[in-house]
Scaffold this active site. Sequence first.
Site, short mmCIF file in Angstrom:
data_model
loop_
_atom_site.label_atom_id
_atom_site.label_comp_id
_atom_site.label_asym_id
_atom_site.label_seq_id
_atom_site.Cartn_x
_atom_site.Cartn_y
_atom_site.Cartn_z
N ARG A 190 0.84 -1.19 0.00
CA ARG A 190 0.00 0.00 0.00
C ARG A 190 0.88 1.25 0.00
NH1 ARG A 190 -2.78 0.36 4.85
NH2 ARG A 190 -1.50 2.15 5.45
N ASP A 244 -2.91 20.28 -13.31
CA ASP A 244 -3.27 19.01 -13.96
C ASP A 244 -2.70 19.08 -15.39
OD1 ASP A 244 -4.59 17.01 -15.41
OD2 ASP A 244 -6.38 17.11 -14.16
#
Length: 377
Positions: free
Chosen positions: A47, A170
């Site tokens: 993870r 972005d």
Amino acid sequence: MGEWDGPGHQTGAVAPPIFQTSLFTKPSFEEFTRQQAAEHENYVYSRGTNPTVAFLEERLALLEGGEAAKCFGSGMGAISAVLAGLLRSGDHVLFVNNVYGPTLELAEYLRRFGIEHTVLAEATADIEDHLRDDTALIYVESPGTLRMKVLDVPALTRVARRRGIRTVMDNTWSTPLFQKPLASGVDIVVHSLTKYIGGHSDVVGGAAIGSREVIREVFYNGHQLFGSVMSAQEASLVLRGLRTLPLRMEEHQRNARRVVDHLAQRPEVQAVHHPHADHRPDEEIVRSQFTGFSGLLSFELGDATFERVAAFVDGLSLFRIGTSWGGYESLVTAPLRPGTEAELRSRGIAPGTVRLSVGLEGAERQIEDLEGAFAKL
Ligand SMILES: *Cc1c(COP(=O)(O)O)cnc(C)c1O
């Protein structure tokens, strides 16, 4: 892309190994405790970090010119980890330029945790007028992926730095090949790897790239606690995509330029939106910030009703109907829904807007398909 230099490289394998393991055992308890205390740089549990994913993270950091990167299970996983990981109650965020819809929905959701925001849909010069004392972050897209307007990024980051405000951009549309926001003073770049970087419409993923310090903050707050994890399998698909990214982007660009030029001549088309399109008021900025253009564009059909837009979209066959973009296949979608003309206009979006992802089938076939749909109108 660089060769795999991690464990097993002596075998001469040319593709990075997929480390399909959830955890990594250690030779002693003391070693385990030492490595677990710095999980962002040690393989302890998948993870957190995994060698296949870490190899992709290194490549992405290199491409964007950042010190570090973290990959996520989706673009929204990266965006939510950056926003939730860096902001606190009482902070304000300024969003500039037609930001991706779900990112703004997330901002709306964050209001319940005391995080406020303002949306500046236009790429205006007066950013400063919209900053507040509690503005902690400016979040931008350039170009926005519907109207394709671009921002003067260096001017924006100069203001932000002077005021001590972090900036996030972005960069999914350009990919790191055609625009490098970190070099223009942006602090964090986010990507949806689902689009051009993955490039084959077979993987969903995201990334955040920036300084070692800020990515570490995103790792411990946004990544570890929210758990939007990229798997080793997915990382290997994205790594495969990276190998052909320069070739694919050149071809998307070549095809898109021809499609844009063709659309601009059609009498049914009122405007074409793509940085390659002529006579843009922001031509100067386009020239100074981009080294190339990808294949996502939009145009405006005149006399638009829902029926007319639907007739055009349904008249296409090579361009298939669907969301997302950046893969081999050409795709089409449109923002209009029945009865939403006025609402779209109030957001500065022409109701006849059609968005095309120009794929890799070749401009001849793409233009032929568009001609067929115009003929059926
Ligand atoms: C698709 C997209 C995202 C979200 O990425 P997912 O991988 O779908 O979560 C973010 N920004 C832009 C510009 C996108 O097109």
